[in-house]
Write a protein that holds these residues in place. Structure first.
Motif, PDB file in Angstrom:
ATOM      1  N   ARG A 625       4.468   3.081  13.040  1.00 28.27           N
ATOM      2  CA  ARG A 625       5.432   3.223  11.968  1.00 28.27           C
ATOM      3  C   ARG A 625       5.946   2.041  11.155  1.00 28.27           C
ATOM      4  O   ARG A 625       6.144   1.654  10.106  1.00 28.27           O
ATOM      5  N   GLN A 626       6.629   1.142  12.032  1.00 30.68           N
ATOM      6  CA  GLN A 626       7.215  -0.020  11.431  1.00 30.68           C
ATOM      7  C   GLN A 626       6.091  -0.959  10.859  1.00 30.68           C
ATOM      8  O   GLN A 626       6.347  -1.563   9.962  1.00 30.68           O
ATOM      9  N   ARG A 627       4.729  -0.918  11.409  1.00 25.90           N
ATOM     10  CA  ARG A 627       3.874  -1.693  10.619  1.00 25.90           C
ATOM     11  C   ARG A 627       3.699  -1.186   9.207  1.00 25.90           C
ATOM     12  O   ARG A 627       3.423  -2.132   8.300  1.00 25.90           O
ATOM     13  N   GLU A 628       3.668  -0.037   9.114  1.00 25.17           N
ATOM     14  CA  GLU A 628       3.329   0.545   7.719  1.00 25.17           C
ATOM     15  C   GLU A 628       4.662  -0.010   6.934  1.00 25.17           C
ATOM     16  O   GLU A 628       4.343  -0.279   5.678  1.00 25.17           O
ATOM     17  N   HIS A 629       5.837   0.179   7.389  1.00 24.22           N
ATOM     18  CA  HIS A 629       6.924  -0.435   6.600  1.00 24.22           C
ATOM     19  C   HIS A 629       6.981  -1.801   6.295  1.00 24.22           C
ATOM     20  O   HIS A 629       7.078  -2.193   5.179  1.00 24.22           O
ATOM     21  N   LEU A 630       6.513  -2.582   6.930  1.00 24.16           N
ATOM     22  CA  LEU A 630       6.403  -3.954   7.093  1.00 24.16           C
ATOM     23  C   LEU A 630       5.237  -4.495   5.996  1.00 24.16           C
ATOM     24  O   LEU A 630       5.356  -5.194   5.014  1.00 24.16           O
ATOM     25  N   ILE A 631       4.138  -3.594   6.190  1.00 30.76           N
ATOM     26  CA  ILE A 631       3.084  -3.825   5.021  1.00 30.76           C
ATOM     27  C   ILE A 631       3.410  -3.553   3.545  1.00 30.76           C
ATOM     28  O   ILE A 631       3.198  -3.894   2.629  1.00 30.76           O
ATOM     29  N   ALA A 632       4.458  -2.330   3.451  1.00 31.86           N
ATOM     30  CA  ALA A 632       4.998  -2.027   2.184  1.00 31.86           C
ATOM     31  C   ALA A 632       6.127  -2.980   1.454  1.00 31.86           C
ATOM     32  O   ALA A 632       6.305  -2.805   0.321  1.00 31.86           O
ATOM     33  N   GLY A 633       6.476  -3.845   2.609  1.00 35.74           N
ATOM     34  CA  GLY A 633       7.594  -4.673   2.154  1.00 35.74           C
ATOM     35  C   GLY A 633       9.076  -4.187   2.292  1.00 35.74           C
ATOM     36  O   GLY A 633       9.799  -4.854   1.945  1.00 35.74           O
ATOM     37  N   GLY A 634       8.930  -3.174   3.167  1.00 35.81           N
ATOM     38  CA  GLY A 634      10.344  -2.549   3.651  1.00 35.81           C
ATOM     39  C   GLY A 634      10.178  -1.013   3.684  1.00 35.81           C
ATOM     40  O   GLY A 634       9.423  -0.253   3.053  1.00 35.81           O
ATOM     41  N   THR A 635      11.195  -0.433   4.415  1.00 34.31           N
ATOM     42  CA  THR A 635      11.309   0.996   4.507  1.00 34.31           C
ATOM     43  C   THR A 635      11.402   1.831   3.178  1.00 34.31           C
ATOM     44  O   THR A 635      10.879   2.872   2.947  1.00 34.31           O
ATOM     45  N   LEU A 636      12.423   1.374   2.303  1.00 32.43           N
ATOM     46  CA  LEU A 636      12.416   2.144   1.061  1.00 32.43           C
ATOM     47  C   LEU A 636      11.273   2.197   0.388  1.00 32.43           C
ATOM     48  O   LEU A 636      10.937   3.034  -0.205  1.00 32.43           O
ATOM     49  N   ASN A 637      10.655   0.935   0.203  1.00 35.73           N
ATOM     50  CA  ASN A 637       9.240   0.891  -0.333  1.00 35.73           C
ATOM     51  C   ASN A 637       8.570   2.017   0.103  1.00 35.73           C
ATOM     52  O   ASN A 637       7.842   2.687  -0.588  1.00 35.73           O
ATOM     53  N   PHE A 638       8.331   2.073   1.394  1.00 35.84           N
ATOM     54  CA  PHE A 638       7.389   3.100   1.905  1.00 35.84           C
ATOM     55  C   PHE A 638       7.831   4.483   1.823  1.00 35.84           C
ATOM     56  O   PHE A 638       6.894   5.196   1.242  1.00 35.84           O
ATOM     57  N   VAL A 639       9.189   4.810   1.802  1.00 38.34           N
ATOM     58  CA  VAL A 639       9.521   6.134   1.324  1.00 38.34           C
ATOM     59  C   VAL A 639       9.363   6.495   0.091  1.00 38.34           C
ATOM     60  O   VAL A 639       8.843   7.771  -0.278  1.00 38.34           O
ATOM     61  N   LYS A 640       9.767   5.765  -0.751  1.00 43.11           N
ATOM     62  CA  LYS A 640       9.376   5.892  -2.309  1.00 43.11           C
ATOM     63  C   LYS A 640       7.909   6.052  -2.559  1.00 43.11           C
ATOM     64  O   LYS A 640       7.627   6.701  -3.615  1.00 43.11           O
ATOM     65  N   GLN A 641       6.944   5.608  -1.814  1.00 42.61           N
ATOM     66  CA  GLN A 641       5.763   5.694  -1.748  1.00 42.61           C
ATOM     67  C   GLN A 641       5.193   7.119  -1.178  1.00 42.61           C
ATOM     68  O   GLN A 641       4.088   7.477  -1.257  1.00 42.61           O
ATOM     69  N   GLY A 642       6.101   7.953  -0.649  1.00 40.09           N
ATOM     70  CA  GLY A 642       5.773   9.132  -0.120  1.00 40.09           C
ATOM     71  C   GLY A 642       5.610   9.060   1.348  1.00 40.09           C
ATOM     72  O   GLY A 642       5.263  10.072   1.838  1.00 40.09           O
ATOM     73  N   GLY A 643       5.997   8.142   2.049  1.00 44.86           N
ATOM     74  CA  GLY A 643       5.868   8.069   3.445  1.00 44.86           C
ATOM     75  C   GLY A 643       7.141   8.523   3.894  1.00 44.86           C
ATOM     76  O   GLY A 643       8.241   8.668   3.315  1.00 44.86           O
TER      77      GLY A 643
END
Length: 645
Positions: A625-643
């Protein structure tokens, strides 16, 4: 199968993962806690998710850190927090009402529930048998939005208590004994669970003291059983219906085990400049003391203030020693006044301040140049008091009161020849005051959120590039705290809602030239030693460096909360596979992370890094899960992308 109490609560709240130490788990959160130094940013993060109301059982926001209103900033932020709480369904504790941990325990805490708070001392809720964990503001915002809280499943250190504390010793000496044994990183990745016959001798507020400062051990949390003493406290607070009995099963297993005979405890003191630098008070007795402060987030309960009042009653503090008292809550002060303690403190020369953290986070009460300050606070990191090269000691209320009277560090047992030890019983019924808490209502949901000019939008961050090239901006030693990374204090904390402004103070106490240097580097790397990022949960210690261009931190080991915050804001948290490679990474060196995005996507744990053309191996110990957040540039980026957060 017999289970310990920690496992029981985790099992009851588990939503993902397995209860295997070190593996990531997700748990349902019942309560969330914010304080104003972290809450403004967390509220902005919650707003960014676009929800109409909080989706957690109980959310509370306390104003206890930034109480000094030297200009418009703190007052504006308080109004923002009050109106945002009304709008989104959050309990709001007004300035002066009290410190988050004390007030939450008085009015809201319930045995067996889970809580995360954007304050590292949230585990003080162990006083009422909650499994409470400190976290970054974004993690709390996600829990407010109904997401689980994810963290590495902890080991459980079972500490069997026997005996009873002798006169002139108290709960602060118990946690200082734990720090003497384990130091500031000996309980990283663990919950400290206290049990055994000695537990019954400790009151709920004694247990809050021990749980609160368990954070200084590096522990994920601490917990006590919910027993007759817990029931007594909740009934005295008019909340007896909240009580349930909770305990470990007889014969249960612990991952690690220790024993502590309370009858062997003696007065202890943490010397400058670490909570783990613990000595017997008798070893440092006689040192001149310029300032004494009783209170703050730990040792600010009715019992702690009353034992101080009784020790100094009929006497006056030493003429060369300033004597301060910081009550834990307005309710505490009212009850101390009812018992005659306020008059005793005033006549002893005490300066009684409003309920708040105050000097603990450098918000006033700074000692003078070269002066010695004895405090019942939880931390004494270098410069945290607001004075450079400070000399801050941490001790019990008994030791603090003795020093206030004598003007030198004094073993409080030495007062035994002058007076009987005052054993304080909690009131059978507290004077209950929740008049300064604004409870959410449907009508308040129509409130318009008020934003002052210092409240800026969250910065946006780029996703992780395919290959990252950077320069080493700074190299620091072991045990760098979040205070060292992002200082607190009356000058800096009012900027917490303005990342561009607060970023000007990153590493200010460690290297005053850091900010000007990093601005010329572009993307940057920070190099650190052991236990990097210990201390406060403040996410600004990750957010502000990211704003300045820090894309990776390579250290020997991380403190738990800071590592999670780095993932939340897209900073790679790497550790040296070979600690000797630390010496190769000097400031100014070029650092390349070839195909870094591919490595993260492939689940690689070993990450090659080129330092001036030489390849070293670093380790990335994070969840998928954290790998996905790091790739997205952060958790908020990931959540805004629908994650999912």
């Amino acid at each position: 199968m017999a289970r310990n109490l920690t496992r029981k609560i985790l099992e009851a709240h588990l939503v993902s993962g397995r209860l295997v130490p070190g593996e990531e788990i997700g748990i349902k959160i019942d309560h969330t806690l914010l304080q104003d130094a972290t809450g403004t940013m967390a509220m902005l993060e919650f707003e960014a998710m676009g929800l109409e109301r909080v989706k957690v059982g109980l959310a509370a926001q306390y104003v206890d850190h930034n109480l000094l209103q030297s200009d418009f900033r703190n007052a504006d932020d308080h109004k923002f927090l009050q109106t945002a709480c009304a709008r989104y369904g959050i309990h709001f504790s007004r300035p002066g009402n009290g410190i988050s941990h004390q007030v939450h325990m008085e009015r809201f805490g319930r045995p067996g529930l889970t809580m995360i708070g954007a304050d590292s001392h949230t585990p003080g809720a162990a006083g009422v048998s909650m499994l409470a964990i400190g976290a970054g503001g974004l993690d709390v915002a996600l829990a407010m939005a109904g997401h689980p809280y994810y963290f590495p499943c902890p080991k459980v250190l079972g500490v069997r208590l026997t005996g009873e504390l002798p006169d002139w010793c108290s709960a602060k000496d118990v946690i200082l004994e734990m720090l003497r044994r384990y130091d500031v990183k000996g309980c990283v990745g663990k919950v400290v669970e206290y049990y055994g016959p000695g537990v019954a001798s400790l009151s709920a507020t004694d247990r809050e003291t021990i749980g609160n400062m368990g954070t200084e051990l590096g522990a994920t949390s601490s917990i006590f059983p919910s027993d007759a003493r817990t029931r007594q406290y909740l009934e005295a607070q008019g909340r007896g219906d909240a009580w349930i009995e909770l305990a470990a099963d007889p014969g249960c297993d612990y991952d690690e085990h220790a024993e502590l005979d309370l009858s062997t405890i003696e007065p202890l003191i943490a010397c400058p400049s670490s909570p783990g630098n613990v000595k017997r008070v008798a070893e440092v007795a006689g040192l001149k003391v310029d300032q004494v402060i009783v209170g703050s987030s730990v040792n600010s309960s009715y019992r702690d203030l009353m034992v101080t009042a009784k020790i100094v009653e009929g006497r006056h503090s030493h003429p060369d020693t300033a004597f301060h008292v910081n009550p834990g809550s307005r309710q505490v002060l009212e009850n101390v006044a009812e018992a005659g303690g306020v008059m005793a403190l005033l006549l002893a020369g005490a300066r009684i301040h409003q309920s708040g953290c105050l000097g603990c986070i450098g918000m006033g009460q700074a000692p003078g140049t070269g002066q010695v300050s004895l405090r019942t606070f939880p931390r004494n990191f270098p410069g945290r008091s607001g004075t450079k090269d400070d000399r801050v000691y941490l001790c019990s209320p008994e030791t603090a009161a003795a020093a206030a009277l004598k003007g030198v560090i004094t073993d409080p047992r030495d007062l035994g020849g002058e007076m009987a030890y005052p054993r304080i019983a909690d009131p059978e019924k507290y004077l209950v005051d929740e008049s300064s808490i604004i409870f959410p209502t449907p009508e308040l949901a129509k409130t318009e959120v008020v934003r002052g000019p210092n409240i800026m939008r969250l910065p946006e961050f780029d996703a992780l590039p395919d290959t990252l090239e950077a320069r080493v901006a700074i190299r620091v030693e072991d045990n760098i705290s979040t205070d060292g990374i992002m200082p607190a204090g009356s000058k800096i904390l009012p900027l917490r809602s303005n990342i561009a402004a607060i970023s000007e103070f990153v590493f200010h106490l460690v290297d005053a030239e850091f900010v000007s240097r990093i601005k010329s580097l572009g993307d940057a790397v920070v190099i650190g030693g052991e236990n990097y990022g210990q201390g406060s949960s403040r996410e600004h210690a990750a957010l502000a460096p990211r704003y300045l261009g820090v894309r990776a931190k390579i250290v020997k080991s991380f403190a738990r909360i800071h590592k999670a915050n780095l993932c939340n804001f897209g900073i790679l948290p790497l550790t040296f596979k070979n600690p000797e490679d630390y010496a190769l990474c000097a400031p100014g060196k070029k650092v390349v992370f070839p195909e870094i995005k591919k490595h993260l996507q492939g689940g690689a744990r070993e990450i090659p890094v080129e330092v001036d053309g030489r390849t070293i191996i670093t380790l990335l110990d994070v969840s998928d899960r954290q790998r996905e957040h790091l790739i997205a540039g952060g958790t908020l980026n990931f959540v805004k992308q629908g994650g999912k957060g």
